[in-house]
Every structure is written in structure tokens, then in C-alpha cells.
Motif scaffolding. Structure first.
Motif, PDB file in Angstrom:
ATOM      1  N   LEU A  51       0.826  -1.208   0.000  1.00  0.00           N
ATOM      2  CA  LEU A  51       0.000   0.000   0.000  1.00  0.00           C
ATOM      3  C   LEU A  51       0.861   1.259   0.000  1.00  0.00           C
ATOM      4  CD1 LEU A  51      -2.820  -1.043   2.501  1.00  0.00           C
ATOM      5  CD2 LEU A  51      -3.024  -0.749   0.022  1.00  0.00           C
ATOM      6  N   GLU A  52       1.942   1.245   0.753  1.00  0.00           N
ATOM      7  CA  GLU A  52       2.827   2.406   0.792  1.00  0.00           C
ATOM      8  C   GLU A  52       3.549   2.579  -0.543  1.00  0.00           C
ATOM      9  OE1 GLU A  52       4.936   5.769   2.116  1.00  0.00           O
ATOM     10  OE2 GLU A  52       3.043   4.822   2.693  1.00  0.00           O
ATOM     11  N   TYR A  53       3.969   1.463  -1.152  1.00  0.00           N
ATOM     12  CA  TYR A  53       4.589   1.549  -2.474  1.00  0.00           C
ATOM     13  C   TYR A  53       3.614   2.171  -3.471  1.00  0.00           C
ATOM     14  CZ  TYR A  53       6.264   0.397  -7.063  1.00  0.00           C
ATOM     15  OH  TYR A  53       6.642   0.511  -8.380  1.00  0.00           O
ATOM     16  N   ASP A  54       2.367   1.731  -3.423  1.00  0.00           N
ATOM     17  CA  ASP A  54       1.357   2.250  -4.341  1.00  0.00           C
ATOM     18  C   ASP A  54       1.163   3.748  -4.147  1.00  0.00           C
ATOM     19  OD1 ASP A  54      -1.841   2.807  -4.756  1.00  0.00           O
ATOM     20  OD2 ASP A  54      -1.021   1.419  -6.251  1.00  0.00           O
ATOM     21  N   ARG A  55       1.120   4.184  -2.899  1.00  0.00           N
ATOM     22  CA  ARG A  55       0.939   5.603  -2.607  1.00  0.00           C
ATOM     23  C   ARG A  55       2.091   6.426  -3.174  1.00  0.00           C
ATOM     24  NH1 ARG A  55       2.495   9.525   0.685  1.00  0.00           N
ATOM     25  NH2 ARG A  55       4.099   8.213   1.663  1.00  0.00           N
ATOM     26  N   ARG A  56       3.310   5.957  -2.975  1.00  0.00           N
ATOM     27  CA  ARG A  56       4.475   6.685  -3.474  1.00  0.00           C
ATOM     28  C   ARG A  56       4.536   6.663  -4.992  1.00  0.00           C
ATOM     29  NH1 ARG A  56       9.483   5.351   0.709  1.00  0.00           N
ATOM     30  NH2 ARG A  56       8.258   5.547   2.640  1.00  0.00           N
ATOM     31  N   PHE A  57       4.142   5.539  -5.582  1.00  0.00           N
ATOM     32  CA  PHE A  57       4.134   5.435  -7.041  1.00  0.00           C
ATOM     33  C   PHE A  57       3.142   6.439  -7.633  1.00  0.00           C
ATOM     34  CE2 PHE A  57       2.611   3.728 -11.047  1.00  0.00           C
ATOM     35  CZ  PHE A  57       3.795   3.402 -11.700  1.00  0.00           C
ATOM     36  N   GLN A  58       1.972   6.530  -7.040  1.00  0.00           N
ATOM     37  CA  GLN A  58       0.968   7.477  -7.514  1.00  0.00           C
ATOM     38  C   GLN A  58       1.501   8.908  -7.440  1.00  0.00           C
ATOM     39  OE1 GLN A  58      -1.989   6.708  -8.873  1.00  0.00           O
ATOM     40  NE2 GLN A  58      -1.733   4.517  -8.548  1.00  0.00           N
ATOM     41  N   GLN A  59       2.162   9.232  -6.329  1.00  0.00           N
ATOM     42  CA  GLN A  59       2.678  10.580  -6.140  1.00  0.00           C
ATOM     43  C   GLN A  59       3.806  10.904  -7.121  1.00  0.00           C
ATOM     44  OE1 GLN A  59       3.738  10.820  -1.934  1.00  0.00           O
ATOM     45  NE2 GLN A  59       1.812  11.853  -1.487  1.00  0.00           N
ATOM     46  N   ASP A 109      18.511   4.372  -7.978  1.00  0.00           N
ATOM     47  CA  ASP A 109      17.989   4.209  -6.620  1.00  0.00           C
ATOM     48  C   ASP A 109      17.252   2.884  -6.506  1.00  0.00           C
ATOM     49  OD1 ASP A 109      16.958   4.400  -4.106  1.00  0.00           O
ATOM     50  OD2 ASP A 109      15.911   6.304  -4.428  1.00  0.00           O
ATOM     51  N   ARG A 110      17.818   1.945  -5.759  1.00  0.00           N
ATOM     52  CA  ARG A 110      17.191   0.628  -5.611  1.00  0.00           C
ATOM     53  C   ARG A 110      15.842   0.714  -4.907  1.00  0.00           C
ATOM     54  NH1 ARG A 110      18.460  -3.586  -8.445  1.00  0.00           N
ATOM     55  NH2 ARG A 110      17.787  -4.944  -6.741  1.00  0.00           N
ATOM     56  N   ALA A 111      15.636   1.782  -4.144  1.00  0.00           N
ATOM     57  CA  ALA A 111      14.371   1.941  -3.440  1.00  0.00           C
ATOM     58  C   ALA A 111      13.204   2.131  -4.403  1.00  0.00           C
ATOM     59  CB  ALA A 111      14.441   3.122  -2.476  1.00  0.00           C
ATOM     60  N   LEU A 112      13.510   2.439  -5.677  1.00  0.00           N
ATOM     61  CA  LEU A 112      12.467   2.625  -6.670  1.00  0.00           C
ATOM     62  C   LEU A 112      12.160   1.348  -7.439  1.00  0.00           C
ATOM     63  CD1 LEU A 112      13.451   6.138  -8.114  1.00  0.00           C
ATOM     64  CD2 LEU A 112      11.862   5.591  -6.267  1.00  0.00           C
ATOM     65  N   SER A 113      12.767   0.238  -7.031  1.00  0.00           N
ATOM     66  CA  SER A 113      12.447  -1.031  -7.682  1.00  0.00           C
ATOM     67  C   SER A 113      10.944  -1.265  -7.638  1.00  0.00           C
ATOM     68  CB  SER A 113      13.167  -2.188  -6.982  1.00  0.00           C
ATOM     69  OG  SER A 113      14.560  -2.080  -7.149  1.00  0.00           O
ATOM     70  N   CYS A 114      10.401  -1.834  -8.699  1.00  0.00           N
ATOM     71  CA  CYS A 114       8.955  -1.984  -8.811  1.00  0.00           C
ATOM     72  C   CYS A 114       8.470  -3.193  -8.004  1.00  0.00           C
ATOM     73  CB  CYS A 114       8.551  -2.120 -10.273  1.00  0.00           C
ATOM     74  SG  CYS A 114       6.766  -2.187 -10.487  1.00  0.00           S
ATOM     75  N   ILE A 115       7.769  -2.930  -6.919  1.00  0.00           N
ATOM     76  CA  ILE A 115       7.216  -3.992  -6.091  1.00  0.00           C
ATOM     77  C   ILE A 115       6.216  -4.826  -6.891  1.00  0.00           C
ATOM     78  CG2 ILE A 115       5.865  -4.506  -4.023  1.00  0.00           C
ATOM     79  CD1 ILE A 115       8.650  -3.494  -3.390  1.00  0.00           C
ATOM     80  N   TYR A 116       5.468  -4.173  -7.775  1.00  0.00           N
ATOM     81  CA  TYR A 116       4.481  -4.898  -8.560  1.00  0.00           C
ATOM     82  C   TYR A 116       5.134  -5.887  -9.516  1.00  0.00           C
ATOM     83  CZ  TYR A 116       0.920  -1.615  -6.963  1.00  0.00           C
ATOM     84  OH  TYR A 116       0.067  -0.878  -6.191  1.00  0.00           O
ATOM     85  N   LEU A 142      -2.163  -8.034  -7.026  1.00  0.00           N
ATOM     86  CA  LEU A 142      -3.015  -8.101  -8.204  1.00  0.00           C
ATOM     87  C   LEU A 142      -3.893  -6.858  -8.316  1.00  0.00           C
ATOM     88  CD1 LEU A 142      -4.053  -9.690 -10.639  1.00  0.00           C
ATOM     89  CD2 LEU A 142      -5.683 -10.824  -9.099  1.00  0.00           C
ATOM     90  N   ASP A 143      -4.432  -6.423  -7.192  1.00  0.00           N
ATOM     91  CA  ASP A 143      -5.261  -5.218  -7.186  1.00  0.00           C
ATOM     92  C   ASP A 143      -4.457  -4.010  -7.676  1.00  0.00           C
ATOM     93  OD1 ASP A 143      -7.718  -3.647  -6.249  1.00  0.00           O
ATOM     94  OD2 ASP A 143      -6.120  -2.702  -5.098  1.00  0.00           O
ATOM     95  N   GLY A 144      -3.225  -3.876  -7.209  1.00  0.00           N
ATOM     96  CA  GLY A 144      -2.389  -2.758  -7.630  1.00  0.00           C
ATOM     97  C   GLY A 144      -2.072  -2.809  -9.108  1.00  0.00           C
ATOM     98  N   VAL A 145      -1.722  -3.990  -9.600  1.00  0.00           N
ATOM     99  CA  VAL A 145      -1.395  -4.144 -11.019  1.00  0.00           C
ATOM    100  C   VAL A 145      -2.611  -3.844 -11.889  1.00  0.00           C
ATOM    101  CG1 VAL A 145      -0.751  -5.814 -12.805  1.00  0.00           C
ATOM    102  CG2 VAL A 145       0.492  -5.764 -10.636  1.00  0.00           C
ATOM    103  N   MET A 146      -3.775  -4.327 -11.489  1.00  0.00           N
ATOM    104  CA  MET A 146      -4.975  -4.097 -12.284  1.00  0.00           C
ATOM    105  C   MET A 146      -5.394  -2.629 -12.266  1.00  0.00           C
ATOM    106  SD  MET A 146      -5.320  -6.950 -13.606  1.00  0.00           S
ATOM    107  CE  MET A 146      -6.840  -6.618 -14.530  1.00  0.00           C
ATOM    108  N   MET A 163       2.915  -1.312 -23.351  1.00  0.00           N
ATOM    109  CA  MET A 163       3.468  -0.340 -22.401  1.00  0.00           C
ATOM    110  C   MET A 163       4.007  -1.064 -21.168  1.00  0.00           C
ATOM    111  SD  MET A 163       0.559   2.657 -22.536  1.00  0.00           S
ATOM    112  CE  MET A 163       1.363   3.723 -21.332  1.00  0.00           C
ATOM    113  N   ASP A 164       3.202  -1.968 -20.641  1.00  0.00           N
ATOM    114  CA  ASP A 164       3.591  -2.719 -19.449  1.00  0.00           C
ATOM    115  C   ASP A 164       4.791  -3.615 -19.748  1.00  0.00           C
ATOM    116  OD1 ASP A 164       3.506  -3.610 -16.862  1.00  0.00           O
ATOM    117  OD2 ASP A 164       1.688  -4.784 -17.079  1.00  0.00           O
ATOM    118  N   ALA A 165       4.772  -4.279 -20.902  1.00  0.00           N
ATOM    119  CA  ALA A 165       5.868  -5.170 -21.276  1.00  0.00           C
ATOM    120  C   ALA A 165       7.167  -4.399 -21.478  1.00  0.00           C
ATOM    121  CB  ALA A 165       5.505  -5.939 -22.544  1.00  0.00           C
TER     122      ALA A 165
END
Length: 205
Positions: free
Chosen positions: A63-71, A102-109, A128-132, A164-166
Motif C-alpha cells: 500500500l505504501e509503495y502504491d501511494r508513493r508510485f501514484q505521487q 535508486d534501488r528503493a524505486l524497484s517496482c514492487i508490482y 493483483l489489485d495494484g497491477v490491475m 506499455m507494461d511489457a
């Protein structure tokens, strides 16, 4: 003076931040209550009382990764006009994260999809919810590009979103796993080629 509630919130934020850094470096499966406690100088019970189980810690990290990604990616892009300018801003910001140092930006998804592709449970469901939701946001931006007349009316939206995703996943693998240089330029070049093929004939380059 900081209140007890504020201290608790600060500690929880530190726990999630530390866990997110661990997950970015070693994957969600690398997380443990004990290791997070050790890194923060807290007791295991102190961490557990704030996040609960290891699974709940993993969910909080997603959830925190998603929040930061959105921002970092979507919110700045929303300042651009609807259609191609916004879609282009989203993709360029996304590609920059794939090739950053920055390794902290690695994609959790992306990493999590491989970790949990053959598992069931709450962590997979949250990933799955985040990816969708990411796919839905990309799809919406592509559709807006078509509606604005920037992209071809006959564009295969699902195929374009898939590509795009690929592109992102392949770029991140080559940049981080193969440690290839110049990958950002390659990614941007591939994206510009995709856009050129998708652009409406009436939309200026």
C-alpha cells in the motif's frame, strides 16, 4: 511536544519505510518482523504491536509503495492536458524509475508478480489489485488520447496497454538484472516508436 499518538504514527511510518526498503532490495518474501525491529532498534513486540503479522507488514508495504508510485508518476502527469501529453508524461516518468540508480524505486508490482505468481492469499490479492489498477489507469489514459484525436481511432487499446507494461518490465530487467548501460535511452526510443505508430494522422508530431 509530540503526543503519544504522533509518536506512534512516526514509529509506524518508520517501520513501513524500513520494510519497503527491504522489499525493494530483496523482495516481499525478505520481510521479517525481527529484521525490521533490528534495523530500527526496536523490540519485535514493539513492531508487532504496530503492524501485526508478517503478512500484514507485507500488505502495508504494498500500500505504501502504491501511494508513493501514484505521487511520483501519476499525480505530476495529471497536470498535463488530457490525451497524448498526459499519457506521454506517465510513461516517461515510469520508464525513468525503471532505469534509475535508486534501488528503493524497484517496482514492487513487477518483482512481486514473479514472487507470488503461483501462490494464493492476501499478499497476492493486494499485488493483483495494484497491477490491475495500474493497467486501468493506463487504459483510461490511452482512451483519452483516442477521444482527443491524438491517437488512432482504430488503435487496439488492450494491445497498446500490454506493450506499455511489457516495455517497462523488460527495461527494468535489463537495467537492473543484466546491468546494461544506456537502457533509459533505449526505453524512450522504444516508447517513441510505439507512439509514432499509434499517433493519429491528424495529430502533429
Amino acid at each position: 511536544m509530540e503526543t503519544r499518538s504522533e509518536r506512534a504514527e512516526t514509529t509506524l511510518a518508520a517501520i513501513v519505510d524500513t520494510a519497503l526498503a527491504m522489499a525493494a532490495d530483496g523482495g516481499l518474501d525478505s520481510l521479517s518482523i525481527g529484521e525490521v525491529a533490528k534495523r530500527l532498534g526496536l523490540s519485535k513486540s514493539g513492531v508487532f504491536s504496530r503492524v501485526g503479522s508478517r503478512e500484514q507488514l507485507q500488505l502495508a508495504v504494498i500500500l505504501e509503495y502504491d501511494r508513493r508510485f501514484q505521487q511520483a508518476v501519476f499525480l505530476p502527469a495529471m497536470r498535463e492536458p488530457r490525451g497524448l501529453p498526459r499519457l506521454d508524461a506517465i510513461m516517461r516518468r515510469w520508464l525513468a524509475r525503471a532505469t534509475g540508480t535508486d534501488r528503493a524505486l524497484s517496482c514492487i508490482y513487477t518483482a512481486g508478480a514473479f514472487e507470488y505468481d503461483d501462490r494464493e492469499g492476501a499478499v497476492r490479492d493486494q499485488l493483483l489489485d495494484g497491477v490491475m489498477r495500474l493497467r486501468a489507469a493506463l487504459r483510461r489514459s490511452v482512451l483519452q488520447g483516442i477521444e482527443a484525436g491524438h491517437l488512432r481511432a482504430d488503435l487496439d487499446v488492450e494491445q497498446f496497454v500490454f506493450e506499455m507494461d511489457a516495455l517497462y518490465a523488460g527495461l527494468m530487467r535489463d537495467a537492473r538484472f543484466l546491468r546494461e548501460t544506456g537502457m533509459h535511452e533505449r526505453g524512450v526510443k522504444a516508447w517513441e516508436r510505439m507512439l509514432a505508430s499509434a499517433r493519429s494522422p491528424t495529430c502533429p508530431a
